[in-house]
Design an enzyme around this catalytic site. Structure first.
Site, short mmCIF file in Angstrom:
data_model
loop_
_atom_site.label_atom_id
_atom_site.label_comp_id
_atom_site.label_asym_id
_atom_site.label_seq_id
_atom_site.Cartn_x
_atom_site.Cartn_y
_atom_site.Cartn_z
N LYS A 133 1.00 -10.81 18.12
CA LYS A 133 0.12 -9.45 17.43
C LYS A 133 1.06 -8.39 17.50
CE LYS A 133 -2.41 -6.95 19.21
NZ LYS A 133 -2.07 -5.43 18.68
N GLU A 138 4.83 -7.25 30.87
CA GLU A 138 5.82 -6.36 31.28
C GLU A 138 5.07 -5.23 31.01
OE1 GLU A 138 8.84 -6.86 32.37
OE2 GLU A 138 9.22 -8.80 31.99
N CYS A 160 9.99 1.96 28.74
CA CYS A 160 9.57 1.43 30.08
C CYS A 160 10.58 1.47 31.48
CB CYS A 160 9.07 0.21 29.92
SG CYS A 160 10.46 -1.25 29.44
N GLU A 202 3.34 7.48 34.35
CA GLU A 202 4.45 7.40 33.25
C GLU A 202 4.01 8.11 32.09
OE1 GLU A 202 3.89 3.62 30.93
OE2 GLU A 202 6.20 3.45 31.09
#
Ligand code: NAD
Length: 488
Positions: A176, A250, A284, A383
């Site tokens: 997906k 992750e 990331c 983040e």
């Protein structure tokens, strides 16, 4: 304008059961560049049924690892041969600079596929152990049907981090992709057709998060491989936990690059900032906190500022571009919000901080360096996922390690020093999943993943393959040997 009308299920392009459409918008021109079907729960049901059939009754899990590796090699060859075409697709849909798309998005993906193809030659899918009670045949069998759910920032790369090991293991997959980046996924479906991947081994439905949640909790799914935000990762872990599904997550990061007092700035500055601004800061593993010794603070800030100010901002398809636009206008709002909060909490803007005057359209934010950042402030803790790097001062290397560890995340990190042994010592003390001394790197043969809220489990390396395998032990009568199986 590209128009797609089908989903990819059971080796066929079939119509979606719904009539919703996803518009893919260029982050550079803000114009619609493609339309694809917005996948539905019923589409996912079909995709899972096809993957289930291919796993439960198809030839795929029965092939040898070497035979499955052959498909990975062919896919890698095909992607490498069409690298610029794939890179243009990814740059167009999400704004990654073309040069990064070539190497970081496309070539790196082919390297991962080749790595897993190569691993088929050395990995022990079966081994005989002498044992304590007697010999045991230990087998590693495919975990079953895997769901791969990926984000928009490195769409092909995060896909192959799951697809490479899953296919080598003998799993079948429902992918997906994110609604922002469906176009490379359609290319992947076509590539699977070209290499003759057996029907139902890979199925692709582009959809949003609700349909993603349906996929995660679908009873036909045995394992979920997810890359994305920590917030979504927690929901997925909870849903998978309710059914005891295997899960690899992750997630986000806030990685620190420590410049020890003896660091060579000519090396450290481009490496750390190259990672911090990588993919327009939408990575990331970006090194978004640079920790600088107070003794060399002003000299280092000057060097960091000079490098940041020299970045070429512009059209992601221009090979000269180093920083392109953010993926969406909501992402630009989010990044601008963090820059405002950083200033309110005492950070000073050394470079950037606004929208580049050179771009009349597109979701651009200038490469931004925030200095004098407090380790507990929002910009040092959360983040941002945009081209914003913070600089923090420390007094001793011990304090630098404490600041690096003052984070809920633990994905990546780096240290720069003239003394590699001292660098290794720092690396051992930072609570993070991947680390580099005197560079920024991601090693595909070694495990990749997060400590703390950066994730659960590992991708890459043999560990990434193990995540798609179940271990089975078969105890055998004394003296049994199994031909072709190594004794360990
Ligand atoms: P996101 O979590 O919003 O979405 C990621 C994917 O998950 C998308 O396909 C989305 O549709 C789907 N999704 C979202 N919620 C879901 C749910 N509850 N159930 C099932 N599917 C769901 O993340 P994003 O904004 O697309 O990507 C950016 C994030 O990804 C950042 O936090 C970044 O750090 C992270 N990321 C991590 C890595 C890594 O390897 N650690 C790599 C790349 C990106």
């Amino acid at each position: 304008m590209e128009t797609r009308e089908h989903i990819y299920v059971g080796g066929e392009f079939i119509p979606s059961t719904g009539n919703g459409t996803i518009e893919v918008i260029s982050p550079h021109t803000e114009e619609v560049i493609a339309r694809v079907p917005d996948g539905t729960n019923a589409d996912i049901d079909k995709a899972v049924a096809a993957a289930r059939e291919a796993f439960d009754n198809g030839p795929w899990p029965q092939l040898t690892p070497a035979e499955r590796a052959g498909y990975l090699t062919r896919l890698a060859e095909l992607i490498t041969g069409e690298m610029d075409d794939w890179a243009r697709t990814i740059s167009s849909e999400m704004g990654s600079p073309f040069s990064f798309s070539q190497m970081g998005q496309v070539y790196a993906s082919a390297m991962v596929l080749n790595y897993y193809a190569g691993l088929a030659e050395t990995y022990h899918f079966e081994e005989l152990r002498t044992g304590i009670m007697g010999p045991a045949l230990v087998r590693r069998e495919p975990v079953g049907v895997a769901a791969a759910i990926v984000p928009w920032n490195v769409p092909l790369f995060t896909t192959v981090l799951k697809l490479g090991p899953a296919l080598l293991a003998g799993c079948t997959v429902v992918l997906k992709p994110s609604p922002e980046t469906p176009l490379d996924a359609y290319k992947l479906a076509e590539a699977c057709e070209t290499i003759g991947l057996p029907k139902g081994v890979l199925n692709i439905v582009v959809a949003g998060r609700d349909v993603g949640a349906h996929l995660v909790s679908h009873p036909g799914i045995d394992k979920v491989g997810f890359t994305g935000s920590t917030a979504a990762g927690k929901l997925i872990a909870a849903a998978a936990g309710a059914q005891l599904k295997r899960v690899t997550l992750e997630l986000g990061g806030k990685s620190a690059s420590i410049f020890l007092p003896d660091a060579d700035l000519a090396l450290a500055v481009p490496q750390a900032l190259g990672s911090g601004f990588m993919n327009n800061g939408q990575a990331c593993v970006a090194q978004t906190r640079i920790l600088v010794s107070r003794d060399r603070y002003s000299e280092t800030v000057d060097a960091l500022s000079e490098w940041t100010a020299a970045q070429v901002v512009g059209d992601p398809l221009d090979p000269a571009t180093q920083i392109g636009p953010l993926v969406a206008s909501r992402q630009r709002d989010r990044v601008e919000g963090y820059i405002a909060i950083a200033q309110k909490e005492g950070g000073k803007i050394a470079v950037g901080g606004g929208r580049p005057a050179s771009q009349s359209k597109g979701w651009y934010v200038e490469p931004t360096l925030v200095i004098d950042v407090d380790p507990n402030s929002t910009i040092a803790q959360e983040e941002v996922f945009g081209p914003v790097v913070s600089v923090l001062a420390y007094d001793t290397p011990e304090e630098a390690i404490r600041i690096a560890n003052n984070s809920n995340f633990g994905l990546s990190g780096s240290v720069f020093t003239a003394d590699v042994a001292a660098g290794i010592d720092v690396a051992r003390k930072v609570r993070t999943g991947t680390y580099t001394v005197n560079a920024f790197a991601l090693e595909f043969a070694a495990p990749f993943g997060g400590f703390k809220q950066s994730g659960v489990g590992r991708e890459l390396g043999p560990e990434g393959l193990a995540a798609y395998l179940e271990s089975k032990s078969i105890s055998l009568p004394a003296g049994t040997e199994v031909p072709g199986v190594p004794t360990v």
